[in-house]
Design a protein around this motif. Structure first.
Motif, PDB file in Angstrom:
ATOM      1  N   GLU A 209       0.822  -1.213   0.000  1.00 48.66           N
ATOM      2  CA  GLU A 209       0.000   0.000   0.000  1.00 48.66           C
ATOM      3  C   GLU A 209       0.851   1.257   0.000  1.00 48.66           C
ATOM      4  O   GLU A 209       0.328   2.365   0.136  1.00 48.66           O
ATOM      5  N   HIS A 210       2.158   1.129  -0.217  1.00 51.20           N
ATOM      6  CA  HIS A 210       3.067   2.267  -0.100  1.00 51.20           C
ATOM      7  C   HIS A 210       3.262   3.041  -1.400  1.00 51.20           C
ATOM      8  O   HIS A 210       4.064   3.974  -1.442  1.00 51.20           O
ATOM      9  N   THR A 211       2.541   2.665  -2.452  1.00 53.46           N
ATOM     10  CA  THR A 211       2.533   3.447  -3.685  1.00 53.46           C
ATOM     11  C   THR A 211       1.106   3.933  -3.897  1.00 53.46           C
ATOM     12  O   THR A 211       0.207   3.141  -4.191  1.00 53.46           O
ATOM     13  N   THR A 212       0.886   5.211  -3.729  1.00 54.50           N
ATOM     14  CA  THR A 212      -0.468   5.758  -3.756  1.00 54.50           C
ATOM     15  C   THR A 212      -0.739   6.492  -5.067  1.00 54.50           C
ATOM     16  O   THR A 212       0.176   6.813  -5.825  1.00 54.50           O
ATOM     17  N   GLN A 213      -2.002   6.782  -5.298  1.00 53.55           N
ATOM     18  CA  GLN A 213      -2.362   7.578  -6.458  1.00 53.55           C
ATOM     19  C   GLN A 213      -1.746   8.967  -6.357  1.00 53.55           C
ATOM     20  O   GLN A 213      -1.361   9.579  -7.360  1.00 53.55           O
ATOM     21  N   SER A 214      -1.615   9.468  -5.143  1.00 53.36           N
ATOM     22  CA  SER A 214      -0.967  10.762  -4.937  1.00 53.36           C
ATOM     23  C   SER A 214       0.492  10.714  -5.379  1.00 53.36           C
ATOM     24  O   SER A 214       1.014  11.680  -5.949  1.00 53.36           O
ATOM     25  N   TRP A 336      13.824   1.989   5.376  1.00 47.31           N
ATOM     26  CA  TRP A 336      13.455   3.363   5.706  1.00 47.31           C
ATOM     27  C   TRP A 336      12.166   3.313   6.524  1.00 47.31           C
ATOM     28  O   TRP A 336      11.616   2.235   6.789  1.00 47.31           O
ATOM     29  N   ASP A 337      11.674   4.454   6.908  1.00 47.20           N
ATOM     30  CA  ASP A 337      10.454   4.556   7.707  1.00 47.20           C
ATOM     31  C   ASP A 337       9.322   3.759   7.056  1.00 47.20           C
ATOM     32  O   ASP A 337       9.008   3.941   5.878  1.00 47.20           O
ATOM     33  N   GLU A 338       8.711   2.883   7.828  1.00 45.73           N
ATOM     34  CA  GLU A 338       7.657   2.002   7.314  1.00 45.73           C
ATOM     35  C   GLU A 338       6.460   2.768   6.764  1.00 45.73           C
ATOM     36  O   GLU A 338       5.702   2.239   5.953  1.00 45.73           O
ATOM     37  N   SER A 339       6.296   4.010   7.200  1.00 47.05           N
ATOM     38  CA  SER A 339       5.128   4.774   6.752  1.00 47.05           C
ATOM     39  C   SER A 339       5.357   5.481   5.417  1.00 47.05           C
ATOM     40  O   SER A 339       4.420   6.022   4.837  1.00 47.05           O
TER      41      SER A 339
END
Length: 358
Positions: A209-214, A336-339
């Motif tokens: 889920e770490h690649t967003t439309q944004s 890197w940061d998980e978020s």
């Protein structure tokens, strides 16, 4: 007969197998083999025979990997002064190891892929090596081609970029997700770059889920601002697409350093040479921004920038970051940061100003 595990990719190999491979190319009697503890994929083994030092490279990642590498290595050997491992012997059969393999000369020099080697380098030596990499990259790009395109082992020739094959590369089109073209579509180098960025990011969405439309919209904004710059004419030249310290060796000559060997050309093609600045520049920036500046300036001193360089730099860096990000998400790799999303991770690299290079 002595056998040993050399890597996950190659598995357990015996002295007899190494001897058979050497005999196949009349390269002497087997003396010893040495596992290589660095590198990402474990395809290589150092092999010593009575006739010299070699690298055995085996178990190709895709059909045509070795013939692709041989094609570009041969051209660099014949048309430039760049040191490459030649001859590049390929045994396409699987009778010795269960997979095809290559034997090539081991290039003399420090293996910069080895972290222990890099730890021994002084700051001044690292700066000199970064300069040597920039100069060598410019020298590699003396290898030009009449049009932008990629070598295809199946046809044995360089063909213009085709969008469907390019987005699927290196696997067959039928194996790639997200592709639904009904026929071949010739594509310019600029359009290929843009299409690959978006394709890699959309594909990465399937793995986490770490690649967003944004993220994708952010990338598209950079691309839109560079449209004019991407249309600037260029002479197609060799683009390695993985040019970095880990894929070469260096030697010292007084206070100077020189690249003494370049290898691992499986991702090479002919395109805009500026695109090959991205990977090494980003890796140097992570270590020390001054190294990135030295590398880029050394390259530009040999190949002056065309109008729009800064805008193209952003887009080519986006492509490099998208390729790596896709691989990281697929492989579940993260340090890197998980978020963080793609934008969080890539934004520090994508402009000359952000990297302190302007």
């Amino acid at each position: 007969m002595c056998s040993k595990m050399y890597s996950q990719q190659l598995g357990e190999l015996s002295d007899g197998q190494f001897q058979a491979a050497l005999e196949h190319f009349q390269l002497g009697k087997f003396v010893r083999a040495q596992a290589i503890p660095f590198g990402n994929f474990g395809q290589n083994v150092f092999v010593t025979s009575t006739k010299g030092e070699y690298v055995l490279r085996g178990n190709p990642h895709f059909a045509g990997q070795f013939s692709t590498e041989q094609f570009y290595t041969k051209l660099l050997h014949e048309r430039t002064e760049v040191p490459v491992p030649w001859p590049y012997y390929i045994d396409p059969t699987t009778k010795i190891f269960g997979w095809s393999y290559v034997l090539m000369p081991r290039m003399e020099g420090l293996q910069l892929a080895d972290d222990e080697v890099r730890k021994q380098l002084k700051p001044a030596e690292k700066r000199a090596i970064a300069k040597a990499l920039g100069e060598n990259l410019a020298q590699m790009q003396e290898l030009t081609w009449p049009f932008a395109g990629r070598y295809y082992a199946a046809s044995g020739k360089v063909e213009p970029f085709d969008l469907e094959r390019e987005l699927a590369w290196p696997v067959p089109v039928s194996s790639s997700r997200l592709l639904s073209f009904d026929h071949a579509r010739a594509v310019s180098y600029a359009d290929r770059v843009v299409a690959r960025i978006i394709h890699k990011l959309k594909d990465a969405q399937a793995y986490s889920e770490h690649t967003t439309q944004s993220d994708i919209t952010w990338a598209e904004e950079y691309i839109a601002s560079a449209q004019k710059a991407l249309l600037e004419p260029f002479k197609p030249c060799l683009v390695m697409e993985d040019y970095k310290e880990g894929n070469l060796v260096v030697t010292q000559h007084g206070a100077d350093w020189r690249v003494s060997g370049v290898f691992d050309l499986m991702e090479a093609h002919f395109g805009d040479g500026e695109a090959d600045l991205s990977r090494a520049a980003a890796m140097y920036y992570d270590e020390d921004p001054e190294l990135a500046r030295i590398f880029v300036r050394a390259y530009l001193s040999r190949r002056p920038p065309r109008p729009g360089f800064e805008e193209r730099f952003s887009v080519y860096m986006l492509l490099d970051r998208a390729i790596l990000w896709n691989f990281f998400q697929y492989s579940k790799m993260r340090w890197w940061d998980e978020s963080w999303t793609f934008r969080d991770w890539a934004s520090r690299y994508v402009s000359l100003e952000a990297m302190g290079l302007s």
